[in-house]
Write a protein that holds these residues in place. Structure first.
Motif, PDB file in Angstrom:
ATOM      1  N   LEU A  28       0.831  -1.204   0.000  1.00 52.93           N
ATOM      2  CA  LEU A  28       0.000   0.000   0.000  1.00 52.93           C
ATOM      3  C   LEU A  28       0.865   1.253   0.000  1.00 52.93           C
ATOM      4  CD1 LEU A  28      -2.822   1.246   0.150  1.00 52.93           C
ATOM      5  CD2 LEU A  28      -2.692   1.060   2.645  1.00 52.93           C
ATOM      6  N   GLN A 214     -18.339  -4.763  -1.355  1.00 53.54           N
ATOM      7  CA  GLN A 214     -17.008  -4.985  -1.909  1.00 53.54           C
ATOM      8  C   GLN A 214     -17.065  -5.908  -3.120  1.00 53.54           C
ATOM      9  OE1 GLN A 214     -14.282  -6.858   0.793  1.00 53.54           O
ATOM     10  NE2 GLN A 214     -12.489  -6.402  -0.456  1.00 53.54           N
ATOM     11  N   ASN A 218     -15.924  -4.349  -6.718  1.00 51.62           N
ATOM     12  CA  ASN A 218     -14.685  -4.837  -7.328  1.00 51.62           C
ATOM     13  C   ASN A 218     -14.905  -5.824  -8.470  1.00 51.62           C
ATOM     14  OD1 ASN A 218     -13.185  -3.323  -5.478  1.00 51.62           O
ATOM     15  ND2 ASN A 218     -13.041  -5.018  -4.032  1.00 51.62           N
ATOM     16  N   VAL A 257      -6.177   3.760  -8.777  1.00 53.01           N
ATOM     17  CA  VAL A 257      -6.378   2.595  -7.908  1.00 53.01           C
ATOM     18  C   VAL A 257      -6.700   3.032  -6.484  1.00 53.01           C
ATOM     19  CG1 VAL A 257      -5.192   0.635  -6.850  1.00 53.01           C
ATOM     20  CG2 VAL A 257      -4.957   1.046  -9.300  1.00 53.01           C
ATOM     21  N   LEU A 258      -5.995   4.025  -5.986  1.00 62.76           N
ATOM     22  CA  LEU A 258      -6.278   4.524  -4.638  1.00 62.76           C
ATOM     23  C   LEU A 258      -7.665   5.141  -4.545  1.00 62.76           C
ATOM     24  CD1 LEU A 258      -2.882   6.149  -3.584  1.00 62.76           C
ATOM     25  CD2 LEU A 258      -3.942   4.094  -2.643  1.00 62.76           C
ATOM     26  N   SER A 261     -10.370   2.599  -4.292  1.00 62.79           N
ATOM     27  CA  SER A 261     -10.407   1.892  -3.012  1.00 62.79           C
ATOM     28  C   SER A 261     -11.061   2.704  -1.902  1.00 62.79           C
ATOM     29  CB  SER A 261      -8.974   1.530  -2.587  1.00 62.79           C
ATOM     30  OG  SER A 261      -8.310   0.793  -3.592  1.00 62.79           O
ATOM     31  N   VAL A 264     -14.826   1.649  -0.395  1.00 65.42           N
ATOM     32  CA  VAL A 264     -14.881   0.441   0.424  1.00 65.42           C
ATOM     33  C   VAL A 264     -14.244   0.694   1.786  1.00 65.42           C
ATOM     34  CG1 VAL A 264     -14.136  -1.950   0.589  1.00 65.42           C
ATOM     35  CG2 VAL A 264     -14.861  -1.037  -1.607  1.00 65.42           C
ATOM     36  N   VAL A 265     -13.113   1.386   1.813  1.00 70.15           N
ATOM     37  CA  VAL A 265     -12.458   1.701   3.080  1.00 70.15           C
ATOM     38  C   VAL A 265     -13.332   2.616   3.919  1.00 70.15           C
ATOM     39  CG1 VAL A 265     -10.435   2.773   4.127  1.00 70.15           C
ATOM     40  CG2 VAL A 265     -10.173   1.386   2.070  1.00 70.15           C
TER      41      VAL A 265
END
Length: 285
Positions: A28, A214, A218, A257-258, A261, A264-265
């Motif tokens: 990460l 998720q 995804n 990509v970050l 994400s 979901v985070v």
């Protein structure tokens, strides 16, 4: 000797925890470092400055706004439906005298281990021949059904055997006396399900919601099979197209990509307060 043995065990466990944490943190950190590296500088080294403008550049180079809206629609709708169906089916299997309940449970356990790729082709044919949609007649012929529609992307995520099994186990752990007392007071089965039992399994509901969101967010294979129009693509498909167009611009790719994400985070951080082990103990009292 006992104290020394306990100390050695703690050292081993702490070391193992650090190693496992590094396995997640290091990749990460590398992605984050790459995302803020200015264009033209070598990847994998400390950048001369933090190029946060890479995020805006990456978002402006593709239709990520449209892709994000599509992903949100599919993920939120699929999550809500899956949570409702999993709670209802789990409660029925755990608390109601359902005929063939044991057989249904065995089928659920068997379905958990079935890879989703096995049902990909049959499910695609069902979507194409879905009646009365996409130009199809009552028997599902003559058109394309749910092909190239956002509704078709939700179908594989509406029902989950793992979610039903998980909810069934949580409902099964609740005392039957709660329902019996409510029935004595004149409460119907639907009210007992919604007002008595379901509030006590909120930790399980949050787990199912996170997994459902998720999985839909995804998902790449199913949208790749179902979607034909660029304006209906989801973020994973859009990311693939962005990679093909910007295969050498790794900083922009990692920035996307970050950003993908983040939802979901954020969802997990928001609902983690519901992961409490004392929900049932407080309710029974």
């Amino acid at each position: 000797m006992i104290t020394r043995h306990r100390t050695s065990t703690r050292v081993v466990l702490h070391t193992l925890g650090i190693v496992l944490a590094a396995m997640y943190v290091v990749p990460l950190a590398y992605i984050l470092l790459t995302a803020v590296t200015p264009t033209g500088e070598p990847i994998g080294r400390l950048p001369s400055r933090l190029a946060f403008d890479n995020f805006a550049t990456a978002l402006g180079s593709a239709q990520f706004g449209t892709f994000a809206v599509n992903s949100l629609i599919v993920s939120i709708a699929a999550t809500l439906v899956q949570v409702v169906l999993a709670c209802g089916a789990g409660y029925a299997l755990a608390k109601l005298p359902l005929p063939g309940g044991k057989t249904i449970l065995l089928l659920l356990v068997a379905l958990i281990v079935v890879p989703p790729e096995i049902v990909l082709v049959p499910l695609f044919l069902m979507m194409v021949h879905f009646p009365l949609l996409g130009g199809n007649d009552i028997v599902g012929a003559g058109g394309t059904g749910l092909l190239d529609m956002l509704g078709g992307l939700m179908v594989p995520h509406l029902i989950s055997a793992l979610a039903i099994f998980l909810m069934r186990q949580f409902y099964l752990g609740l005392p039957d006396e709660l329902g019996d007392a409510a029935r004595v007071d004149g409460a119907g089965e639907l009210r007992i399900f919604i007002r008595i039992y379901t509030p006590l399994v909120l930790p399980a509901v949050t787990v199912v919601a996170v997994f459902a969101f998720q999985g839909a967010w995804n998902d790449f294979i199913w949208p790749l099979v179902m979607i034909r129009s660029p304006e209906r693509e989801t973020l994973p498909l859009g990311l693939t197209g962005f990679f093909q167009e910007n295969s050498t611009q790794w900083n922009l790719l990692m920035a996307v990509v970050l950003l993908i994400s983040v939802p979901v985070v954020a969802l997990f951080l928001y609902i983690q307060r519901y992961f409490r082990s004392d929900v049932l103990s407080g309710a029974v009292k």
